[in-house]
Design a protein around this motif. Structure first.
Motif, short mmCIF file in Angstrom:
data_model
loop_
_atom_site.label_atom_id
_atom_site.label_comp_id
_atom_site.label_asym_id
_atom_site.label_seq_id
_atom_site.Cartn_x
_atom_site.Cartn_y
_atom_site.Cartn_z
N CYS A 26 0.84 -1.21 0.00
CA CYS A 26 0.00 0.00 0.00
C CYS A 26 0.87 1.26 0.00
CB CYS A 26 -0.89 0.03 1.24
SG CYS A 26 -2.31 -1.04 1.11
N GLU A 27 1.92 1.22 0.82
CA GLU A 27 2.78 2.40 0.94
C GLU A 27 3.51 2.67 -0.39
OE1 GLU A 27 2.27 0.19 3.22
OE2 GLU A 27 1.81 1.27 5.06
N ILE A 28 3.90 1.61 -1.07
CA ILE A 28 4.58 1.79 -2.36
C ILE A 28 3.60 2.38 -3.38
CG2 ILE A 28 5.71 0.61 -4.28
CD1 ILE A 28 6.78 -1.42 -2.21
N TYR A 52 -7.93 5.41 -4.53
CA TYR A 52 -8.25 4.97 -3.18
C TYR A 52 -7.34 3.84 -2.77
CZ TYR A 52 -11.13 2.70 0.46
OH TYR A 52 -11.59 2.11 1.61
N ILE A 53 -6.68 3.99 -1.60
CA ILE A 53 -5.81 2.93 -1.08
C ILE A 53 -6.10 2.78 0.41
CG2 ILE A 53 -3.42 2.19 -0.70
CD1 ILE A 53 -2.59 4.10 -2.98
N GLY A 112 -11.86 5.14 -11.10
CA GLY A 112 -10.44 4.82 -11.18
C GLY A 112 -9.99 3.68 -10.30
N TYR A 113 -8.68 3.64 -10.10
CA TYR A 113 -8.01 2.51 -9.45
C TYR A 113 -8.22 2.53 -7.94
CZ TYR A 113 -4.27 -0.97 -8.78
OH TYR A 113 -3.54 -2.09 -8.48
N ALA A 114 -8.80 1.45 -7.43
CA ALA A 114 -9.02 1.32 -6.00
C ALA A 114 -8.28 0.08 -5.50
CB ALA A 114 -10.50 1.20 -5.70
N PHE A 115 -7.59 0.23 -4.38
CA PHE A 115 -6.75 -0.87 -3.88
C PHE A 115 -7.01 -1.06 -2.39
CE2 PHE A 115 -2.90 -2.78 -2.21
CZ PHE A 115 -2.52 -3.67 -3.19
N VAL A 116 -7.47 -2.24 -2.03
CA VAL A 116 -7.70 -2.53 -0.62
C VAL A 116 -6.91 -3.78 -0.23
CG1 VAL A 116 -9.40 -2.86 1.21
CG2 VAL A 116 -10.05 -1.62 -0.87
N GLU A 117 -6.07 -3.63 0.78
CA GLU A 117 -5.30 -4.76 1.31
C GLU A 117 -6.01 -5.30 2.55
OE1 GLU A 117 -1.15 -3.92 1.96
OE2 GLU A 117 -0.92 -5.51 3.45
N PHE A 118 -5.98 -6.61 2.71
CA PHE A 118 -6.60 -7.24 3.88
C PHE A 118 -5.54 -8.11 4.56
CE2 PHE A 118 -9.75 -6.61 0.59
CZ PHE A 118 -10.77 -5.95 1.26
N LEU A 119 -5.24 -7.81 5.81
CA LEU A 119 -4.40 -8.72 6.59
C LEU A 119 -5.31 -9.89 6.97
CD1 LEU A 119 -2.53 -6.17 8.89
CD2 LEU A 119 -1.90 -7.02 6.60
N LEU A 169 -4.91 5.12 3.34
CA LEU A 169 -3.73 5.88 2.95
C LEU A 169 -4.09 6.98 1.96
CD1 LEU A 169 -2.66 2.80 3.59
CD2 LEU A 169 -0.51 3.77 2.78
N ARG A 170 -5.15 6.77 1.23
CA ARG A 170 -5.50 7.77 0.22
C ARG A 170 -6.97 7.66 -0.16
NH1 ARG A 170 -2.47 8.24 -5.51
NH2 ARG A 170 -0.78 8.63 -4.06
N ASP A 171 -7.63 8.81 -0.25
CA ASP A 171 -8.97 8.84 -0.81
C ASP A 171 -9.12 10.11 -1.63
OD1 ASP A 171 -11.58 8.85 -1.52
OD2 ASP A 171 -12.40 8.73 0.52
N ARG A 172 -8.97 9.98 -2.92
CA ARG A 172 -9.10 11.14 -3.80
C ARG A 172 -10.38 11.06 -4.60
NH1 ARG A 172 -2.86 11.52 -6.10
NH2 ARG A 172 -1.92 12.07 -4.10
N SER A 173 -11.37 10.36 -4.03
CA SER A 173 -12.56 10.07 -4.84
C SER A 173 -13.32 11.34 -5.23
CB SER A 173 -13.47 9.09 -4.11
OG SER A 173 -13.69 9.54 -2.79
N SER A 174 -13.24 12.38 -4.38
CA SER A 174 -14.02 13.57 -4.75
C SER A 174 -13.39 14.32 -5.93
CB SER A 174 -14.19 14.49 -3.54
OG SER A 174 -12.93 14.72 -2.96
N ASP A 175 -12.09 14.07 -6.19
CA ASP A 175 -11.46 14.73 -7.35
C ASP A 175 -11.47 13.86 -8.60
OD1 ASP A 175 -10.78 16.74 -5.60
OD2 ASP A 175 -8.82 15.84 -5.13
N ALA A 176 -11.92 12.61 -8.45
CA ALA A 176 -11.82 11.68 -9.59
C ALA A 176 -13.03 11.80 -10.50
CB ALA A 176 -11.69 10.27 -9.07
#
Ligand code: SF4
Lengths: 475, 354
Positions: free
Chosen positions: A168-170, A179-180, A210-217, A248-255
């Protein structure tokens, strides 16, 4: 025992061979929880019909047993490339990638990184359980330092195995992702948060943002050699320390969704359907004449060859053009072969030209001896060549660079050479044909046509006063 | 419409008229002009062009597009095509159509950027893991670079199998007259198998995993049956073989040099003929047997006898004398060299016969 049905799953899992209601996952595995959250969300949003899930290699390779949506299995690490094509070609579809840590972060990490960097319009659900599940608990890119796996029997060592990747950090270094978020499946409050993240990632796809990324431990009791409770504890106490949770990131309102594609011409409109020159009568009896054009890069050698070939075509001949390509180009040499013939042409590569056009001394030294007996060498006089031509070969010198320079365009020395070929009536082609071919080569830069026509005509005049009249034989 | 174009550009025109929806590429000499032309022409007519991050990604994008029932292609040269073999195996396993263009250069390894035909075995024998074949088409001129690209799509979709256009650096780089196609085929109906994000295709599944061995064996048998059926698609061209006393067999650029050699041999009074396969898989065995019928055969190729070995296999035990005339490493034979080597082959035979 009464079973709770999961909405969005197939009513029974027939694709596993024998119809069953059990998943193939180990007890306490995070995959089951995550599958349920995702399919419920698809149903809630009413998008099962539109959804395509790209299944990974790994424990979740059989996700398609369960989720009732379009399913595609990808090669190990390639889900993001597959999803890229899907989202590009099916803009209405909701595309999801479901991948584990080895698939996404090791073998497929470049595909992940590049798809994220392009901002491809799909959602990625990334299952991080710090090990390779299905293959037998080997080290993953996210395995912790000191963690024992079947390929780090003494624990992962920084010295030998390097450090765990924080995916996620990368990805958060990139411009495009919208969105991450990193979630955990270790307890109920966390699972509810994960559920919200899934909805968010799906909503972004529904809105085409756009690109959405969700990591699950995600717990893997089997490879962590513990039970369900112990696995959750390991996540809470250890994994979450290395991989902190949160958005880490939510730019959905600008997308923004992609714009509607503009209307485009049809192929026939774009390429055209016919031209006057299409219907030239062929001349099957014309002899084969083989040319080589050579000089420095920048002298227009390749285009000179093309214009000569086009003149041949306009005269109803078969023509081929073949460049000497490759690293030599960068060293400054340029050369091409042209064959003009009434009959179908065999090899387009000319080893022994009937006509060699040299725009510099280097080319003369290199190719003069290869000219066929009875052949002709046409040279620019800029560099004096004071050796006699090879036996049975005629040499004609034309001050091409000088004449072109006098007309104010040194670069058009190739046009002078063309005029000389026309004057010499090589291959029996008329100078009108050469001129037409020359003009059509400037189709895209029509402003250059008058200048080149003038240079062509000046050069013809020069030939008339300085050269012997053309021989009637083709070469 | 006529255009004077590079073979590499003709591929793109052929693909567009064949209805290709998407081009996914990664640049490599001497195939790059395909990407250059595709990057301009695909978007101009509303199709998808994307430069992938690697050949591996490019071919997996083709996989994804094919899974959606779309016509997609990629193009590369030998080292790049080696990287695509894994995905080609997956495509064959999942029965996905798609087209890969290989503008062969010289190897092994990094080799150089000059022409070779050394990817013959890789192309016709499968190339990746598992029991599968790709269709392999071998153009011999710029027109066929266009037309066989279109045929590759047709076969790929008819049989749901990947197809390779096996070309070479000369055919890719050379310019020649191209008659543009005038129409496009109607798009195939793929709804029974493709996954398109629609209600009708929701239950479709694209995969190549079969954990159950008997099922996978059955699956393999089905594939072999398909390849046997595809045998009827084999094509070849013969030139002056009827009265020939020696047959030259070649494909791609070698076949052009061989054709010039046939002309030259006939001028020398040697009745030579040319056998040129247009499909390398399926192999035009009948046409080969008919053309050769035990006459001396000279196999002309830019590789180490890969084509020669296959021809011997195809002809079987009743072969006449066969010889290999080859170059490698990016070296082309001149017409004179081929003529000389054919003459010395015939002379040696005549000597042996005495
Ligand atoms: S091995 Fe681990 S990840 Fe795989 S099913 Fe079992 S618990 Fe789940």
């Amino acid at each position: 025992m009464k079973r709770l049905k999961t909405v969005g799953f197939y009513p029974s899992f027939d694709r596993s061979g024998e119809p069953t209601l059990d998943t193939h996952y180990c007890p306490g595995c995070g995959h089951g929880i995550l599958h349920k959250l995702i399919t419920e969300a698809l149903v809630e949003r009413g998008i099962q019909d539109r959804t395509i899930i790209v299944n990974p290699i790994g424990c979740a390779v059989f996700g398609y047993y369960y989720w009732d949506a379009g399913n595609i299995g990808a090669a190990h690490g390639r889900a993001q490339a597959v999803a890229t094509a899907l989202t590009r070609l099916l803009p209405h579809a909701i595309v999801l990638c479901y991948q584990g840590d080895g698939d996404l972060g090791a073998i497929g990490f470049n595909c992940t990184l590049q798809a994220a960097a392009r901002g491809e319009r799909f959602a990625t659900f990334f299952v991080n359980n710090a090990s390779y599940g299905m293959t037998g608990g080997q080290m993953a890119p996210t395995t912790l330092l000191g963690q024992v796996t079947s390929t780090t029997p003494h624990g992962r060592s920084a010295e030998n195995d390097g450090y765990p990747l924080h995916i996620c950090e990368i990805l958060n270094q990139l411009q495009a992702p919208v969105y991450i978020e990193r979630c955990s499946l270790a307890d109920t409050p966390r699972i509810m948060k994960a559920r919200r993240a899934i909805h968010k990632a799906l909503d972004l796809q529904i809105e085409d943002k756009g690109y959405a990324f969700v990591e699950f431990l995600s717990p893997c009791p089997t490879n962590w050699a513990t039970d369900a409770v112990g696995a959750n504890q390991f996540i809470l106490e250890t994994l979450e320390k290395e991989f902190p949770l949160g958005c880490l990131r939510d730019r959905s309102s600008d997308a923004h969704p992609r714009p509607l594609p503009p209307s485009r011409p049809s192929l026939n409109e774009y390429f055209g359907t016919s031209e006057a020159s299409d219907n030239i009568l062929s001349d099957p009896n014309a002899p084969e004449v083989r040319f080589k054009f050579a000089g420095f890069g920048g002298q227009g050698i390749l285009s000179l060859g093309m214009v000569a070939a086009e003149a041949g075509r306009l005269a109803g001949r078969n023509t081929t053009w073949f460049p000497f390509y490759g690293p030599e180009q960068r060293g400054g040499a340029a050369a091409c072969s042209v064959v003009i013939s009434g009959r179908p042409i065999g090899s387009p590569v000319v080893d022994h030209p009937d006509i060699l056009v040299c725009m510099n001394r280097y080319s003369y030294d290199r190719f003069a001896d290869s000219v066929a007996p009875g052949g002709l060498i046409l040279c620019d006089t800029l560099e004096t060549i004071n050796v006699p031509p090879p036996h049975q070969v005629r040499r004609v010198d034309v001050p091409a660079t000088e004449l072109a320079g006098q007309s104010g365009a040194v670069k058009a020395a190739n046009t002078v050479m063309l005029a000389a070929l026309a004057w010499l009536r090589v291959a029996g082609l008329s100078s009108a044909g050469f001129l037409t071919a020359l003009e059509s080569s400037f189709k895209r830069k029509p402003a250059l046509i008058p200048l080149n026509r003038r240079i062509f005509e000046t050069a013809l005049e020069w030939c008339k006063t300085h050269l012997a009249p053309p021989i009637s034989s083709p070469a | 419409m006529i255009r004077f174009v590079k073979g590499n550009e003709a591929v793109v025109i052929g693909a567009l008229y064949a209805g290709c929806d998407a081009f996914f590429g990664y640049p490599i000499t001497p195939a790059s002009e395909i990407s250059h032309a595709a990057s301009e022409w695909f978007p101009a007519v509303g199709r998808v062009f994307l430069q992938a991050e690697s050949e591996t990604a490019a071919i997996n994008m083709v996989y994804g597009a094919a899974a959606a029932g779309k016509k997609a292609m990629t193009a590369s040269s030998s080292p790049g095509v080696s990287l695509m073999q894994e995905a080609l195996s997956y495509m064959a396993g999942a029965e996905l159509p798609g087209v890969v263009v290989n503008i062969q250069r010289a190897g092994p390894g990094l080799g150089n950027i000059f022409p070779e035909q050394a990817d013959y075995n890789q192309s016709v024998k499968g190339g990746g893991h598992g029991n599968y074949h790709c269709f392999v088409l071998a153009p011999g001129n710029v027109q066929e670079m266009c037309d066989l690209t279109a045929l590759a799509f047709e076969l790929a979709f008819q049989y749901r199998n990947p197809a390779i256009l096996l070309s070479d650096a000369v055919l890719g780089q050379m310019m020649e007259t191209l008659h543009l196609p005038t129409s496009s085929p109607t798009p195939p109906d793929v709804r029974s198998w493709a996954v398109q994000g629609t209600p009708g295709t929701r239950s479709n599944l694209i995969t190549s995993i079969y954990l159950n061995a008997p099922t996978l064996e059955e699956r393999n048998r089905t594939l072999q049956k398909k390849y046997a059926e595809a045998q009827k698609e084999a094509r070849a061209e013969t030139d002056r073989t009827d009265d020939a006393e020696v047959i030259l067999a070649a494909y791609g650029i070698s076949s052009r040099i061989a054709r010039s050699a046939v002309d030259r041999l006939r001028q020398h009074g040697v009745r030579a003929g040319l056998f040129r396969p247009l499909t390398l898989f399926p192999f035009p065995q009948k046409a080969l047997l008919h053309a050769t019928s035990q006459r001396p055969l000279a196999v002309i190729e830019l590789s180490n006898g890969q084509f020669y070995e296959d021809l011997r296999l195809q002809i079987g035990p009743n072969a006449g004398p066969v010889t290999l005339i080859n170059r490698m490493g990016g070296m082309l034979f001149s017409v004179e060299e081929v003529v000389e080597r054919v003459l010395s082959f015939l002379k040696k035979r005549a000597g042996n016969a005495k």
